[in-house]
Design an enzyme around this catalytic site. Structure first.
Site, PDB file in Angstrom:
ATOM      1  N   CYS A 189       3.908  -2.135  -3.057  1.00  0.00           N
ATOM      2  CA  CYS A 189       3.496  -2.507  -1.760  1.00  0.00           C
ATOM      3  C   CYS A 189       4.773  -3.301  -0.863  1.00  0.00           C
ATOM      4  CB  CYS A 189       2.224  -3.336  -2.208  1.00  0.00           C
ATOM      5  SG  CYS A 189       1.589  -4.184  -0.547  1.00  0.00           S
ATOM      6  N   CYS A 234       3.247  -1.699   7.094  1.00  0.00           N
ATOM      7  CA  CYS A 234       3.218  -1.010   6.034  1.00  0.00           C
ATOM      8  C   CYS A 234       4.564  -0.642   5.501  1.00  0.00           C
ATOM      9  CB  CYS A 234       2.366   0.147   6.155  1.00  0.00           C
ATOM     10  SG  CYS A 234       2.031   0.923   4.464  1.00  0.00           S
TER      11      CYS A 234
END
Length: 333
Positions: free
Chosen positions: A91, A254
Site C-alpha cells: 500500500c 494511490c
C-alpha cells in the site's frame, strides 16, 4: 472499565487517505516471510482487521498498517497492510503514512535532512526516504517493488456497460485502467455512485473471466481496483477516480496505483525513466512519481517506481474491546 484487548495506534492521513498505524497490542504474527504473515493473518486473524477497520471504530474507507519485526535482515520494520477490502501485499499511501509515523514518534533513529527506513512488506522490500526538518516529516519518497504491465488494450463484456476497453498493470496490487469516457461517465464527484458501480462491475467480470496472477507473490490473484482515467490526462499529469472493492474510493492519489499507471505508460513508450509523472486523486491531492530503473519480475519486463507524497499525524489512540460488545469484529454498513 473492562476490556479484553488494548490496541495502540497512531492515526495519520496521506494526502487525504487515512492510515491507522498499529504500534502495539497485537503481538508478533507467525510466518517466515511477511507474505506468509499476511496469508496467515487472513486465515486466522481477519477479525482483528475488521475490528480496527470497519464500524464502529473505522469506516467504509478505512485503511491501516500493523507494525511487525522484519523477517529479513536488510529491513528495519515489517508491515502487514489492512483495510476494509482486506489485506494488501503493498500500500503506497499506507507506506508513506507508516514512514511518517515512525519518524514523528521517534520509533526510528531520525537523521536530518533525510531519514531512510527499509520496510519489509508482503510484496517485497520497500525503501522510504523521509525528508525531515526540525524532527518533522515533511514528505516521503518510497522506492516501490517491481511494477509491470499484465495486459494492454483488452476489452471485456460488462453487464450494463457493454464492451469496456481496459489495460491491467501491477504496482503492488493489480489495477485495471479504464478511460472514463469509455463508460460514458464524467470526472465529477456528483456522479461518484455511478462511477463506483461501474468499477465494481468491471472488477467482477475481470475476476470471473481473466483474473491476473502475480508470478512470484502467493495469493495475489485478483483485481480489486479500477483506475478510471479522466479526460485530458497525459503521461505527464493524469487525473483519476480509484474505485476499490467492496465499494469505496481512494482519497489519496494511490501509490501502488500510480506505480501501475507508470508501468502501463512505460510499456506504451510514453513515459521514459527519470521523468516526473504527476498523479492526481479524485479530491485533487497529488503524488509525484518517477521510474528510476528497469528490471524484470518472473521473466516479465518491469520497472522500479518511486512515489513522493506527504502524510500528517492526526491522532494517537488505544482501541478497546469490551467483552460484552455485540460487535467484536465490527460491521460493514
Amino acid at each position: 472499565m473492562r476490556t479484553s484487548r488494548i490496541i495502540s495506534a497512531v492515526d495519520s492521513h496521506t494526502e487525504g487517505m487515512p492510515t491507522r498505524v498499529v504500534t502495539g497490542g497485537l503481538g508478533v504474527f507467525p510466518g517466515a516471510t511477511m507474505n506468509d504473515k499476511r496469508l496467515g493473518f487472513i486465515a486466522e486473524h481477519d477479525d482483528l482487521r475488521r475490528l480496527l477497520m470497519t464500524e464502529p471504530r473505522g469506516h467504509n474507507a478505512m485503511s491501516g498498517a500493523i507494525l511487525q519485526p522484519p523477517t529479513r535482515p536488510d529491513a528495519d520494520w515489517g508491515v502487514i497492510y489492512i483495510e476494509v477490502s482486506g489485506c494488501l501485499p503493498m500500500c503506497g499511501h499506507g507506506t508513506i503514512g507508516v514512514a511518517t509515523v515512525l519518524v514523528e514518534t521517534g520509533m526510528v533513529e531520525v537523521v536530518e535532512p533525510v531519514t531512510t527506513i527499509r520496510l519489509d512488506t508482503p510484496a517485497g522490500l520497500v525503501t522510504a526516504r523521509v525528508a525531515v526538518t526540525d524532527g518533522h516529516a515533511d514528505s516521503v519518497t518510497i522506492e516501490n517493488v517491481p511494477s509491470y504491465t499484465d495486459r494492454l488494450d483488452r476489452t471485456i463484456e460488462v453487464p450494463g456497460l457493454g464492451e469496456v476497453p481496459y489495460s491491467l498493470a501491477f504496482g503492488g496490487n493489480f489495477y485495471a485502467m479504464v478511460d472514463l469516457d469509455s463508460v460514458g461517465l464524467p470526472f465529477d464527484r456528483s456522479r461518484k455512485d455511478d462511477i463506483l458501480r461501474a468499477g465494481l462491475a468491471i472488477m467482477d467480470r475481470i475476476n470471473a473471466e481473466a483474473p491476473p496472477v502475480h508470478p512470484t507473490i502467493d495469493g495475489v490473484n485478483h483485481c480489486h481496483h479500477v483506475e478510471f482515467i479522466a479526460p485530458g490526462s497525459t503521461a505527464q499529469h493524469s487525473r483519476h477516480a480509484m474505485a476499490i472493492h467492496p465499494g469505496w474510493f481512494d482519497r489519496s492519489p494511490c501509490g501502488t496505483g500510480t506505480s501501475a499507471r507508470m508501468a502501463e505508460l512505460w510499456s506504451r513508450g510514453q513515459l521514459p525513466l527519470n521523468t516526473d509523472f504527476v498523479n492526481e486523486s479524485f479530491i485533487g491531492s497529488r503524488f509525484v512519481g518517477r521510474l528510476v530503473r528497469e528490471t524484470e519480475i518472473g521473466g516479465r519486463p518491469a520497472v522500479i517506481p518511486t512515489i513522493t507524497g506527504r502524510a500528517w499525524v492526526t491522532g494517537i489512540g488505544q482501541y478497546l474491546l469490551d467483552p460484552t460488545d455485540p460487535f467484536p469484529s465490527g460491521f460493514e454498513f
